[in-house]
Design a protein around this motif. Sequence first.
Motif, PDB file in Angstrom:
ATOM      1  N   ALA A   9       0.844  -1.197   0.000  1.00  0.00           N
ATOM      2  CA  ALA A   9       0.000   0.000   0.000  1.00  0.00           C
ATOM      3  C   ALA A   9       0.875   1.241   0.000  1.00  0.00           C
ATOM      4  O   ALA A   9       0.410   2.342  -0.301  1.00  0.00           O
ATOM      5  N   ASN A  75      -5.309  14.518  -6.524  1.00  0.00           N
ATOM      6  CA  ASN A  75      -6.203  14.942  -5.442  1.00  0.00           C
ATOM      7  C   ASN A  75      -6.171  16.456  -5.246  1.00  0.00           C
ATOM      8  O   ASN A  75      -7.219  17.098  -5.109  1.00  0.00           O
ATOM      9  N   HIS A  98      -6.786  10.218   2.645  1.00  0.00           N
ATOM     10  CA  HIS A  98      -5.337  10.368   2.538  1.00  0.00           C
ATOM     11  C   HIS A  98      -4.984  11.837   2.777  1.00  0.00           C
ATOM     12  O   HIS A  98      -5.786  12.731   2.489  1.00  0.00           O
ATOM     13  N   MET A 145     -12.726   8.530  -0.493  1.00  0.00           N
ATOM     14  CA  MET A 145     -11.879   7.523  -1.131  1.00  0.00           C
ATOM     15  C   MET A 145     -12.649   6.236  -1.348  1.00  0.00           C
ATOM     16  O   MET A 145     -13.608   5.934  -0.632  1.00  0.00           O
ATOM     17  N   ASN A 149      -6.279   3.288   2.434  1.00  0.00           N
ATOM     18  CA  ASN A 149      -4.927   2.740   2.302  1.00  0.00           C
ATOM     19  C   ASN A 149      -4.359   2.161   3.590  1.00  0.00           C
ATOM     20  O   ASN A 149      -3.383   1.426   3.558  1.00  0.00           O
ATOM     21  N   ASP A 174     -10.870   9.128  -4.533  1.00  0.00           N
ATOM     22  CA  ASP A 174      -9.468   8.731  -4.622  1.00  0.00           C
ATOM     23  C   ASP A 174      -9.474   7.206  -4.764  1.00  0.00           C
ATOM     24  O   ASP A 174      -9.764   6.488  -3.805  1.00  0.00           O
ATOM     25  N   VAL A 176      -6.855   5.410  -5.721  1.00  0.00           N
ATOM     26  CA  VAL A 176      -5.459   4.954  -5.824  1.00  0.00           C
ATOM     27  C   VAL A 176      -5.323   3.504  -5.340  1.00  0.00           C
ATOM     28  O   VAL A 176      -4.575   2.725  -5.913  1.00  0.00           O
ATOM     29  N   GLN A 177      -6.074   3.147  -4.300  1.00  0.00           N
ATOM     30  CA  GLN A 177      -5.957   1.783  -3.758  1.00  0.00           C
ATOM     31  C   GLN A 177      -6.986   0.817  -4.339  1.00  0.00           C
ATOM     32  O   GLN A 177      -7.106  -0.311  -3.859  1.00  0.00           O
ATOM     33  N   SER A 197      -2.893   6.323  -9.252  1.00  0.00           N
ATOM     34  CA  SER A 197      -1.440   6.459  -9.149  1.00  0.00           C
ATOM     35  C   SER A 197      -0.768   5.223  -9.748  1.00  0.00           C
ATOM     36  O   SER A 197      -1.247   4.104  -9.565  1.00  0.00           O
ATOM     37  N   HIS A 199       2.385   3.887  -9.135  1.00  0.00           N
ATOM     38  CA  HIS A 199       3.289   3.017  -8.366  1.00  0.00           C
ATOM     39  C   HIS A 199       2.589   2.120  -7.356  1.00  0.00           C
ATOM     40  O   HIS A 199       3.223   1.278  -6.724  1.00  0.00           O
ATOM     41  N   LYS A 200       1.251   2.268  -7.191  1.00  0.00           N
ATOM     42  CA  LYS A 200       0.535   1.371  -6.292  1.00  0.00           C
ATOM     43  C   LYS A 200       0.032   0.129  -7.026  1.00  0.00           C
ATOM     44  O   LYS A 200      -0.522  -0.772  -6.412  1.00  0.00           O
TER      45      LYS A 200
HETATM   46  C1  PLP Z   1      -0.360   6.465  -2.170  1.00  0.00           C
HETATM   47  C2  PLP Z   1      -1.669   7.147  -2.101  1.00  0.00           C
HETATM   48  C3  PLP Z   1      -1.836   8.448  -2.594  1.00  0.00           C
HETATM   49  C4  PLP Z   1      -0.675   9.246  -3.119  1.00  0.00           C
HETATM   50  O1  PLP Z   1      -0.274   8.828  -4.391  1.00  0.00           O
HETATM   51  P1  PLP Z   1       1.172   9.278  -4.933  1.00  0.00           P
HETATM   52  O2  PLP Z   1       1.176   8.797  -6.358  1.00  0.00           O
HETATM   53  O3  PLP Z   1       2.185   8.601  -4.087  1.00  0.00           O
HETATM   54  O4  PLP Z   1       1.231  10.763  -4.852  1.00  0.00           O
HETATM   55  C5  PLP Z   1      -3.089   9.006  -2.530  1.00  0.00           C
HETATM   56  N1  PLP Z   1      -4.133   8.338  -2.025  1.00  0.00           N
HETATM   57  C6  PLP Z   1      -4.030   7.086  -1.564  1.00  0.00           C
HETATM   58  C7  PLP Z   1      -5.226   6.392  -1.048  1.00  0.00           C
HETATM   59  C8  PLP Z   1      -2.795   6.450  -1.578  1.00  0.00           C
HETATM   60  O5  PLP Z   1      -2.679   5.224  -1.087  1.00  0.00           O
END
Ligand code: PLP
Length: 387
Positions: A9, A75, A98, A145, A149, A174, A176-177, A197, A199-200
């Motif tokens: 995460a 975000n 986040h 979200m 995370n 959001d 991202v996860q 994102s 890299h996740k």
């Molecule tokens: C990692 C993460 C972010 C930030 O993303 P970055 O690409 O590292 O800026 C935002 N929201 C959540 C839920 C995350 O896990």
Amino acid sequence: MQTVYLDNAATTRIETRVLQEMLPFLESEYGNASSIHQMGRATNVAVEEAREKIARAIGASPSEIIFTSGGTESNNAVIKGVVKATGKKHIVTSRIEHHAVLHPIQYGRKDGLRATYLDVKPHGCVTAEQVRDAITEETGLVSLMHVNNEIGSINPIAEIAAVCNEKGVLLHSDTVQSTGKLPVNVDELGVDFLSISGHKIHGPKGVGVLYVRDGSPWKSWMEGGSQERRRRGGTLNVPGIVGLGKAVEIATTEMEQNTAHLEELSTLLVSGLKDAFPDLIAFNGCPDRGVPYIINCSFPLDEERSLDGEMLLLNLDIEGICVSNGSACTSGAVEASHVLTALGMVTPTAKSSVRFSLSKYNTKEEMTRVVASLKNIIDRMMKSQPA
Ligand SMILES: *Cc1c(COP(=O)(O)O)cnc(C)c1O
């Protein structure tokens, strides 16, 4: 000793197929995607292909995809860009977003921005009813979200979207996860904005997506060149964008098998932990209803005391096991996680938390090894606890 990486995460290992796809753009294909000549046209084609892949994966059209530097920028862009476009100064969000959502909102206070922070007790999610009750005439945006995370709880975004739609309020999530891990479709979720994102999801760091539904009131929050149809200035990160496109494509097409694998791993890990620490362990969030790839637990000793989470982490590290307590962004700070505190957890318990976040690369053998290591470490720590 092989490292066991259970901090997915925070970030993930890059997928080989993603790296292969990126390499030419780090080497010979270096043209600026905005240039008119052949070198520029070649990279521009690659960028547009990535845009189409991502659009297809989330059910959007390519014109709704804006490339950014990651989840944090996406975000920020939503919070600042919606306020700029609508002039509305009230946001509905939750206590466990986040920091890339919470901090831009806090920063907006000096310009009169106000927020309602929805309560998430006890499971770490909000309900559509809470959102309905919080929306006022002044509300310009709801930002919640999809998957948390730290504890892996899932918000009912589609139900929340129905309320937002009825009230005529914009909705950002959001994701991202969740993108690439759960089905994320912009129409099924009913969102106006979402953040992704790279890299996740086994893509490169420093690249992300902001999805903006066509016609949504939103203005770019930073000044610069006319890239991304004047919505996000800056020379395009071509290798990153190509990698992100590939990462999203792979994660989406292989989601079913990855999910089955992750469910098997998390079942093994959770039952192993329960068996090893029947009277000690407490799971945070909703382990039964959350995602299988984020497991958060604490080790409370009694009402006032818990095992030292920092010590647990260090000891696991010595054994080659990488986990996290709370989010990577807050580690180093000694404060308890804002997410665990929002669940109503007392500080010592929050501070004894350990987050295991899994990826498709983890194995069943690793789960067994983690439980065994943790058992040794905790037995040792218990012996040195004052009675
Ligand atoms: C990692 C993460 C972010 C930030 O993303 P970055 O690409 O590292 O800026 C935002 N929201 C959540 C839920 C995350 O896990």
